[in-house]
Write a protein that holds these residues in place. Sequence first.
Motif, PDB file in Angstrom:
ATOM      1  N   PHE A  18       0.798  -1.108  -0.184  1.00 37.00           N
ATOM      2  CA  PHE A  18       0.194   0.254   0.118  1.00 37.00           C
ATOM      3  C   PHE A  18       0.624   1.191   0.417  1.00 37.00           C
ATOM      4  O   PHE A  18      -0.150   1.935  -0.604  1.00 37.00           O
ATOM      5  CB  PHE A  18      -1.605  -0.064   1.056  1.00 37.00           C
ATOM      6  N   GLN A  19       1.776   0.721   0.459  1.00 43.14           N
ATOM      7  CA  GLN A  19       3.193   2.345   0.659  1.00 43.14           C
ATOM      8  C   GLN A  19       3.208   2.435  -1.610  1.00 43.14           C
ATOM      9  O   GLN A  19       3.306   2.057  -1.631  1.00 43.14           O
ATOM     10  CB  GLN A  19       4.140   2.321   1.189  1.00 43.14           C
ATOM     11  N   ASP A  20       4.046   3.702  -1.191  1.00 39.34           N
ATOM     12  CA  ASP A  20       4.643   3.831  -2.967  1.00 39.34           C
ATOM     13  C   ASP A  20       5.297   3.427  -3.005  1.00 39.34           C
ATOM     14  O   ASP A  20       5.901   3.402  -4.213  1.00 39.34           O
ATOM     15  CB  ASP A  20       4.481   5.356  -2.861  1.00 39.34           C
ATOM     16  N   SER A  21       6.844   3.087  -2.313  1.00 37.47           N
ATOM     17  CA  SER A  21       7.553   1.788  -2.866  1.00 37.47           C
ATOM     18  C   SER A  21       7.589   0.979  -1.920  1.00 37.47           C
ATOM     19  O   SER A  21       7.237   0.812  -0.278  1.00 37.47           O
ATOM     20  CB  SER A  21       8.474   2.552  -2.647  1.00 37.47           C
ATOM     21  N   PRO A  22       7.825   0.089  -1.988  1.00 37.13           N
ATOM     22  CA  PRO A  22       8.523  -1.232  -1.195  1.00 37.13           C
ATOM     23  C   PRO A  22       9.256  -1.308  -0.095  1.00 37.13           C
ATOM     24  O   PRO A  22       9.338  -2.333   0.772  1.00 37.13           O
ATOM     25  CB  PRO A  22       8.527  -3.067  -2.412  1.00 37.13           C
ATOM     26  N   ARG A  23       9.834  -0.195  -0.501  1.00 37.86           N
ATOM     27  CA  ARG A  23      11.024  -0.385   0.593  1.00 37.86           C
ATOM     28  C   ARG A  23      10.499   0.667   1.475  1.00 37.86           C
ATOM     29  O   ARG A  23      11.416   1.017   2.555  1.00 37.86           O
ATOM     30  CB  ARG A  23      12.156   0.649   0.037  1.00 37.86           C
ATOM     31  N   ARG A  24       9.338   1.220   1.569  1.00 38.02           N
ATOM     32  CA  ARG A  24       8.558   1.785   2.908  1.00 38.02           C
ATOM     33  C   ARG A  24       8.478   1.103   4.162  1.00 38.02           C
ATOM     34  O   ARG A  24       7.782   1.306   5.227  1.00 38.02           O
ATOM     35  CB  ARG A  24       8.166   2.777   2.216  1.00 38.02           C
ATOM     36  N   ARG A  50       0.997   1.019  -3.923  1.00 37.87           N
ATOM     37  CA  ARG A  50       0.116   1.756  -4.232  1.00 37.87           C
ATOM     38  C   ARG A  50      -1.081   1.122  -4.036  1.00 37.87           C
ATOM     39  O   ARG A  50      -1.978   1.858  -4.769  1.00 37.87           O
ATOM     40  CB  ARG A  50       0.245   3.055  -4.508  1.00 37.87           C
ATOM     41  N   ILE A  79      -4.270   5.173  -6.482  1.00 36.74           N
ATOM     42  CA  ILE A  79      -4.105   6.756  -6.765  1.00 36.74           C
ATOM     43  C   ILE A  79      -5.796   6.466  -7.586  1.00 36.74           C
ATOM     44  O   ILE A  79      -6.249   7.154  -7.641  1.00 36.74           O
ATOM     45  CB  ILE A  79      -3.147   6.391  -8.317  1.00 36.74           C
TER      46      ILE A  79
END
Lengths: 637, 253
Positions: free
Chosen positions: A64-70, A188, A210
């Motif tokens: 759900f985050q804008d990047s898997p890194r988060r 996302r 989005i």
Amino acid sequence: MTLESNVPSGPLAHKWSKYKQEQKLVNPANKRKFEVLIVGSGLAGASAAATLAELGYNVKCFCFQDSPRRAHSIAAQGGINAAKNYRNDGDSIYRLFYDTIKGGDFRAREGNVHRLAEVSVNIIDQCVAQGVPFAREYGGLLDNRSFGGAQVSRTFYARGQTGQQLLLGAYQALSRQIGLGTVKMYPRTEMLDLVLINGEAKGIVVRDLITGAISSHGGDAVVLATGGYGNVFYLSTNAQGCNVTATYRAYKKGAYFANPCYTQIHPTCIPVSGDHQSKLTLMSESLRNDGRVWVPKTAGDTRLPQDIPEGDRDYYLERKYPSYGNLAPRDIASRAAKEACDNGLGVGPGGRGVYLDFSDAIKRLGEDKIRERYGNLFEMYERITGENAYQRPMRIYPAVHYTMGGLWVDYNLMSNIPGLFVLGEANFSDHGANRLGASALMQGLADGYFVLPYTIANHFASTKQHKPSTDAAEFKEAEQEVEARIKKLLSINGKRTVNDFHRELGKLVWDKCGMARNDAGLKEALARIPALREEFWENVNVLGDAEALNPALERAGRVADFMEFAELLCLDALHRKESCGGHFREEYQTEDGEAQRNDEEFSYVAAWGYSGVGNAPVLNKEPLVYEEVHMTQRSYK
Amino acid sequence: MSETTMNLTLRVWRQKNAQSAGTFVEYEAKNISVDMSFLEMLDVVNEELTARGEDPIAFDHDCREGICGMCSLTINGKAHGPLEATTTCQLHMRSFKNGDAITVEPWRAKPFPVIKDLVTDRSAFDRIIQVGGFVSVSTGGAPDGNALPIPKTDADAAMDAAQCIGCGACVAACKNASAMLFVAAKVGHLGLLPQGQTERDRRVLHMVAQMDEEGFGNCTNIGSCSAVCPKEIGQDFISRLNRDFLKASLRAK
């Protein structure tokens, strides 16, 4: 119903080797025919996605985050355990296994925990090869530190950002596969339902955060690596987005939810400063090496801490646990802080705080030494509270940190729904009733790098049914349900915000099912939660559109699930008439106030099956059989 | 008005979606506690907007402890606001005073298009990592962790770079919208370690090419990026990136 754990027979130390020798495999040419849907991109999800793609499977990964890194694994500070015995201090796979079982208060599954300890050593090797910059000694070899619940030094770390570095390692491995086209990443994107076809997990329904578009994805297996449910308490050390939705939707589709009442409260967090507060910040447990915990001896003492003489202070951990003192385990230190504050001795706004005092250590070692050891933590403390902890004691209070409970899985990490695998904090299997420090990172990576890649092959080699078309009626039905729910949330137009409801729910669950629980309080919570849930569905105010980025709508869906899940949590806590690890029932304690287990009646995993909103869930038991370990009462006196 | 609360005027960038034009809208933030984080202050404003039936302000955030890199915001013209080495989520309202007017904008950079209000699309960073920001080792078969001694100074220097949280403040602060500090951090982290040597040339060439393709500008040595970096990643890593890029380019010919 009794659940089958599918732990291989034979001696404990040989179970995993035996499994690997006897498991079925999928040949390389056939692997590419299988598609795996992985939800979540934290340590467990990213490591699984990367590894399965390396093996040749087709992978889709969702976060759900804008990047898997988060993903929230990134926030873990302290370190990762591994039985390397690099210190020559007597560590071994067995010892890590035993510490983990004991730390979990004898409520974890023996076979899984032993496997975890076995693969722990491979994790360090793998991460080093990826370029994770672990702390090193001058000779160039890896450094270790000590953590609670162990007498050996087996924790590997990268400054205070071990979770970040391990996650970036997994993220980079995942990115490499995305670049190669073997993983299709959906950032996302939030999973909103699980789809079963003929009783097997074969797909998910997701919302593009989005555009708001609802779509279905079919696969040969679904892997949930979606983290814990600590945010049911509203305030926790979890990230804002952490939620129970994916696992709870799976539960509503038939997956069993195990031991939800096992929640971990971390003793050293920065106290709540007001109603505006959105999250709590952890201060590393390592501070208790040099800080002394105390409260004033008399309630209502309004003097500044430095003006309170020694004789008027109660160093309660040192008094009650002379041999462990300020380093008593997390659950015990947390409850002692609560008790002091309940007795009106708490300090700071609202009286929910205790002092963590470094003045003795500064006198003994000098301020520079303390700065060298904990400088970044003191800075963080000052940034948040505006107070200088070199000059006055820190104020700390326990906060929800981790949830040991999760979806029930067998030795294969597969839930009772065939084809649904659950990894990391989202499953229940390895930490029992209490997790030791530096073991969450170990479990997430063990599951993703070294367990699932084997067990999923075994599953695929013995299943016939292949990836379904998303035109199937089951997908269409699930999509319609998801859409109807979103429409409903947006149409209520009530008077209270989602946050307002979440805060009320969280306070109720924290008060009645937090650090200490009792029969009357849990029953009260169980009476109040349905009413609050009802009000939510009549009076919540969610603005905006379904077909656009709408953070309030996202949150509303998650809080709606917490409104149902909270009931399950309290029900499990009510049914478990014993105290163990993070689950402390006031009625079941020893004479000196310690947790009292009841092995005769409660030595089992409670795996709850869904039976409709507001209906009592069905209790399934998996007996915990200890073949090698002898159960004892923990003592830290 | 007590000293523990304040009233503020916010000028917030509102933009319905990527296609529409945005504009600043003024809001009053009343009775804001000095103990709130900047994002908690926005939470309060959003609660009031919701109560009034107005669309709340969209902004990215997640961990709220300064490590996930999801929060952004240009506050009074400065990425992550006035405090050094601090993300927006760790910026507390005691850094402001009663009566202040605060301008809040999204990251402004062409490769980071606005999705809504203060939310931008930073997926360009992911694509840069995907072309080479890794060591190509598959799971399994790694040698023992202690088989490869690494000097502590190298490991520490690698960690300095590896701390990058990928927030994009460096790009937002740069007049050229350059992503050099972000790329330099990854190239530096892996280039300082023996594990990263085999792919060192390939990595830097691919990552720089992708950076250019995404539309990030070039570095003109102003240093705004390091000044706003929450992890204080230094300019020396950009020098290192330039050296690596030059050497790799020559060797590739």
